[in-house]
Design an enzyme around this catalytic site. Structure first.
Site, mmCIF file in Angstrom:
data_model
loop_
_atom_site.group_PDB
_atom_site.id
_atom_site.type_symbol
_atom_site.label_atom_id
_atom_site.label_comp_id
_atom_site.label_asym_id
_atom_site.label_seq_id
_atom_site.Cartn_x
_atom_site.Cartn_y
_atom_site.Cartn_z
ATOM 1 N N LYS A 140 2.602 -0.448 12.772
ATOM 2 C CA LYS A 140 3.097 -1.704 12.193
ATOM 3 C C LYS A 140 2.341 -1.988 10.905
ATOM 4 O O LYS A 140 1.165 -2.342 10.916
ATOM 5 C CB LYS A 140 2.894 -2.888 13.151
ATOM 6 C CG LYS A 140 3.698 -4.102 12.684
ATOM 7 C CD LYS A 140 3.139 -5.432 13.099
ATOM 8 C CE LYS A 140 2.128 -6.015 12.183
ATOM 9 N NZ LYS A 140 2.598 -6.376 10.831
ATOM 10 N N SER A 170 -8.553 -8.377 9.941
ATOM 11 C CA SER A 170 -9.562 -9.436 10.041
ATOM 12 C C SER A 170 -10.227 -9.448 11.420
ATOM 13 O O SER A 170 -9.626 -9.026 12.417
ATOM 14 C CB SER A 170 -8.901 -10.795 9.777
ATOM 15 O OG SER A 170 -7.910 -11.031 10.755
ATOM 16 N N GLU A 178 -11.374 -1.862 13.219
ATOM 17 C CA GLU A 178 -12.137 -1.739 11.967
ATOM 18 C C GLU A 178 -11.906 -3.042 11.228
ATOM 19 O O GLU A 178 -10.800 -3.307 10.751
ATOM 20 C CB GLU A 178 -11.628 -0.521 11.184
ATOM 21 C CG GLU A 178 -12.659 0.001 10.212
ATOM 22 C CD GLU A 178 -12.507 -0.611 8.844
ATOM 23 O OE1 GLU A 178 -13.130 -1.673 8.614
ATOM 24 O OE2 GLU A 178 -11.773 -0.063 8.029
ATOM 25 N N CYS A 183 -12.517 -3.315 2.603
ATOM 26 C CA CYS A 183 -13.388 -3.780 3.690
ATOM 27 C C CYS A 183 -14.840 -3.385 3.443
ATOM 28 O O CYS A 183 -15.766 -4.100 3.809
ATOM 29 C CB CYS A 183 -12.905 -3.254 5.033
ATOM 30 S SG CYS A 183 -12.697 -1.476 5.042
ATOM 31 N N GLU A 198 -16.365 -13.410 4.019
ATOM 32 C CA GLU A 198 -15.681 -12.350 3.281
ATOM 33 C C GLU A 198 -14.610 -12.982 2.384
ATOM 34 O O GLU A 198 -13.697 -13.635 2.876
ATOM 35 C CB GLU A 198 -15.024 -11.392 4.289
ATOM 36 C CG GLU A 198 -14.431 -10.175 3.646
ATOM 37 C CD GLU A 198 -13.807 -9.211 4.669
ATOM 38 O OE1 GLU A 198 -13.271 -9.677 5.680
ATOM 39 O OE2 GLU A 198 -13.878 -7.991 4.420
HETATM 40 P P1 TAP Z 1 -4.837 -9.863 9.393
HETATM 41 O O1 TAP Z 1 -4.149 -11.136 9.702
HETATM 42 O O2 TAP Z 1 -5.941 -9.418 10.275
HETATM 43 O O3 TAP Z 1 -3.670 -8.752 9.289
HETATM 44 C C1 TAP Z 1 -3.864 -7.381 9.498
HETATM 45 C C2 TAP Z 1 -2.687 -6.818 10.293
HETATM 46 O O4 TAP Z 1 -2.622 -7.459 11.579
HETATM 47 C C3 TAP Z 1 -1.319 -7.071 9.646
HETATM 48 O O5 TAP Z 1 -0.457 -5.984 9.932
HETATM 49 C C4 TAP Z 1 -0.852 -8.316 10.370
HETATM 50 O O6 TAP Z 1 0.547 -8.520 10.340
HETATM 51 C C5 TAP Z 1 -1.327 -8.010 11.771
HETATM 52 N N1 TAP Z 1 -1.422 -9.191 12.636
HETATM 53 C C6 TAP Z 1 -1.542 -10.493 12.286
HETATM 54 N N2 TAP Z 1 -1.577 -11.266 13.387
HETATM 55 C C7 TAP Z 1 -1.474 -10.445 14.453
HETATM 56 C C8 TAP Z 1 -1.462 -10.653 15.870
HETATM 57 N N3 TAP Z 1 -1.564 -11.864 16.410
HETATM 58 N N4 TAP Z 1 -1.348 -9.568 16.671
HETATM 59 C C9 TAP Z 1 -1.251 -8.331 16.160
HETATM 60 N N5 TAP Z 1 -1.243 -8.078 14.829
HETATM 61 C C10 TAP Z 1 -1.365 -9.118 13.984
HETATM 62 O O7 TAP Z 1 -5.399 -9.909 7.938
HETATM 63 P P2 TAP Z 1 -4.811 -10.748 6.710
HETATM 64 O O8 TAP Z 1 -4.401 -12.133 7.064
HETATM 65 O O9 TAP Z 1 -3.774 -9.916 6.149
HETATM 66 O O10 TAP Z 1 -6.115 -10.908 5.831
HETATM 67 C C11 TAP Z 1 -7.071 -11.926 6.172
HETATM 68 C C12 TAP Z 1 -8.450 -11.464 5.867
HETATM 69 O O11 TAP Z 1 -8.745 -10.318 6.684
HETATM 70 C C13 TAP Z 1 -8.665 -10.970 4.448
HETATM 71 O O12 TAP Z 1 -8.883 -11.997 3.552
HETATM 72 C C14 TAP Z 1 -9.863 -10.090 4.648
HETATM 73 O O13 TAP Z 1 -11.010 -10.870 4.693
HETATM 74 C C15 TAP Z 1 -9.613 -9.469 6.008
HETATM 75 N N6 TAP Z 1 -8.992 -8.132 5.881
HETATM 76 C C16 TAP Z 1 -9.759 -7.095 6.205
HETATM 77 C C17 TAP Z 1 -9.235 -5.831 6.059
HETATM 78 C C18 TAP Z 1 -10.059 -4.652 6.432
HETATM 79 S S1 TAP Z 1 -9.743 -3.212 5.763
HETATM 80 N N7 TAP Z 1 -10.994 -4.732 7.327
HETATM 81 C C19 TAP Z 1 -7.949 -5.631 5.571
HETATM 82 C C20 TAP Z 1 -7.164 -6.737 5.273
HETATM 83 C C21 TAP Z 1 -7.717 -8.000 5.436
HETATM 84 P P3 TAP Z 1 1.184 -9.500 9.233
HETATM 85 O O14 TAP Z 1 1.004 -8.812 7.938
HETATM 86 O O15 TAP Z 1 2.591 -9.614 9.594
HETATM 87 O O16 TAP Z 1 0.418 -10.786 9.311
#
Ligand code: TAP
Length: 498
Positions: free
Chosen positions: A196, A250, A271, A305, A402
């Site tokens: 996904k 996250s 991760e 990250c 972060e």
């Molecule tokens: P998340 O909400 O953690 O999204 C990452 C993935 O998880 C996306 O595919 C998201 O789908 C999915 N997801 C969201 N809610 C979920 C749930 N309840 N159950 C299963 N999967 C779910 O991250 P974000 O909102 O995009 O970013 C928020 C913060 O996370 C960033 O500002 C950053 O600090 C951190 N982040 C960290 C990383 C790494 S590499 N560690 C990468 C991205 C972000 P949707 O896209 O549909 O929400």
């Protein structure tokens, strides 16, 4: 705005009109209202229009992946044959490198230079390295020391078998590369996969699924569901037929996914985020440290990250370090990712742009010295000007949370043990770097730093052969190398009496 943007390939345009949503069992699902309109972050314009998967479609994708696992259409092939197919997949990704790089840049926003070299270039190397593990999985033999009955002889060994259906949930910062970090080791181990992607960046993973089919991976072995986290992601994490969930994103969502996986005793690896420190000691080479800080802090606009975001600099070098960073960010050009001359690009989304700007307001309110960089070229794209924050203290929000943006927070220190305490004063522990030429000091500090990876005189140097993952709230499990492949297997013990 004057840009020197490259032209978009015809193949990319064809793909953008062809993709309709989830890719399951070798074809796009065509039913369902097309709701997801991933946009180009450099101008906010929609790129494609995709249907969002409902829970029913997620269940269908898992059922197909389970059927392919059960009928052995992938794991039943000889390991050498699977290795050959994965290598062919890598060749196809390489042959379509420019197309994939353009899709990634259009959808994610980052520079075409980065998508060519890192997102696609590193991925091809990673795919080839990991494909090699397909033929090298092994167990061990063990001496049976207390076997009963006493007059029997025993032969005992362990074997590794694929866990089953793997769900990979990936973020928007490196959509193609992070998806491959999950897909390839899972396939190498003999599993079947449902991925996904993030709602904001589903495109490159869909093109990957098409290429996988062309490479000879049987249909239904690698599927993609395009859907929201709360519906599709959540359902994948709690689906009873998913035997491993591998997530990058996250910490907050990672915890939810871990709980959902434990509820049905699936394996999981997480991760998660980092608030990664760079520790610049008194003797460090300032030129190299500044160059390293710019790369480690600004790659992909800081949306990495493992990015460095807390810079602890010895007081003797501190002012020069801040000044050099400020000069560098002031001279940078911002522009669309398709313009190879632009040094910084938009962040992924309007929502994320707002989140970074909110952090900058907090920093000013809390008393950091704000050294602004080059201005954004216009207000249609999701640009954030790079910022150096000097005189940050350990208690400030910017030293603790972060931001995931082009924001470098610099903190002075006088004593190395005081700096070490600040480095470790975080809930997160993904990666850290140490800048010094003093070998004794480095060897003393490396074991004391609470992080999954410690770099010395470099930062964000990843290698497919070096496990990568976090400690503390930065996650559980490791990607890359033997450790990653083995995490997609079950260990079976066999004991034969004769
Ligand atoms: P998340 O909400 O953690 O999204 C990452 C993935 O998880 C996306 O595919 C998201 O789908 C999915 N997801 C969201 N809610 C979920 C749930 N309840 N159950 C299963 N999967 C779910 O991250 P974000 O909102 O995009 O970013 C928020 C913060 O996370 C960033 O500002 C950053 O600090 C951190 N982040 C960290 C990383 C790494 S590499 N560690 C990468 C991205 C972000 P949707 O896209 O549909 O929400």
């Amino acid at each position: 705005m004057n840009t020197q943007a490259i032209s978009v390939l015809e193949e990319v345009k064809d793909f953008l009109s062809r993709a309709t949503g989830s890719f399951i069992d070798g074809h796009y699902l065509t039913e369902g209202e097309r709701q997801t309109r991933p946009v180009d972050p450099s101008n906010g314009e929609p790129l494609a229009s995709l249907a969002l998967a409902s829970q029913v479609e997620v269940d269908h994708a898992v059922a197909i992946a389970k059927a392919r696992f059960d009928n052995r259409s992938w794991r039943g092939k000889k390991a050498a044959e699977r290795e050959r197919i994965l290598l062919r997949f890598a060749d196809l990704v390489e042959q379509h490198a420019e197309e994939l790089a353009q899709i990634e840049t259009l959808n994610q926003g980052k520079s075409i230079n980065v998508t060519r070299m890192v997102d696609v270039g590193f991925s091809v190397d990673f795919m080839r390295y990991t494909a090699g593990w397909t033929t090298k999985l092994e167990g061990r033999t063990g001496e049976v020391s207390i076997g009963m009955p006493a007059d029997a002889q025993f032969n005992a060994y362990t074997m590794r078998q694929p866990v089953g259906v793997v769900a990979g949930i990936v973020p928007w910062n490196f959509p193609l590369m992070i998806a491959l970090w999950k897909i390839i080791p899972a396939l190498a181990a003999g599993c079947t996969v449902v991925i996904k992607p993030a709602t904001e960046t589903p495109l490159s993973v869909l093109r990957l699924a098409e290429l996988a089919l062309e490479a000879g991976i049987p249909s239904g072995v690698f599927n993609v569901v395009v859907g929201s986290g709360s519906t599709a992601g959540q359902r994948l994490a709690e689906h009873p037929d998913v035997r491993k969930v591998t997530f990058t994103g996250s910490t907050e969502i990672g915890k939810r996914i871990g709980h959902a996986a434990v509820d049905h005793m699936a394996h999981f690896s997480l991760e998660l985020g980092g608030k990664n420190p760079m520790l610049v000691l008194e003797d460090a080479n300032l030129d190299k440290a500044v160059e390293g800080a710019l790369m480690a802090g600004l790659l992909n606009q800081g949306q990495v990250c493992a990015a460095a975001s807390r810079f602890y600099v010895h007081r003797r070098q501190y002012e020069a370090f801040c000044e050099r960073l400020h000069q560098a960010v002031s001279g940078m050009s911002l522009g669309p990712g398709l313009d190879p001359t632009a040094q910084l690009n938009p962040v992924v989304s309007k929502r994320h742009q707002q989140s970074i700007l909110n952090y900058l307001e907090i920093a000013e309110r809390e008393g950091a010295r704000v050294l602004r960089g080059a201005e954004a070229p216009d207000d249609t794209g999701f640009y954030v000007s790079p910022v150096v924050l000097a005189d940050v203290t350990q208690q400030m929000t910017l030293a603790r949370e972060e931001v995931f943006g082009p924001v470098l927070s610099v903190i002075p220190f006088d004593d190395v043990d005081e700096a070490l305490a600040m480095v470790n004063d975080s809930d997160l522990g993904l990666a850290a770097s140490l800048w010094t030429n003093d070998l004794s000091q480095a060897m003393r500090l490396i074991p004391e730093i609470e992080a999954g990876t410690v770099w010395v005189n470099t930062h964000v140097t990843l290698d497919p052969n070096l496990p990568f993952g976090g400690v503390k709230q930065s996650g559980i499990g490791r990607e890359f190398g033997r450790e990653a492949i083995e995490s997609f297997t079950e260990l079976k013990s066999v004991c034969i009496a004769y």
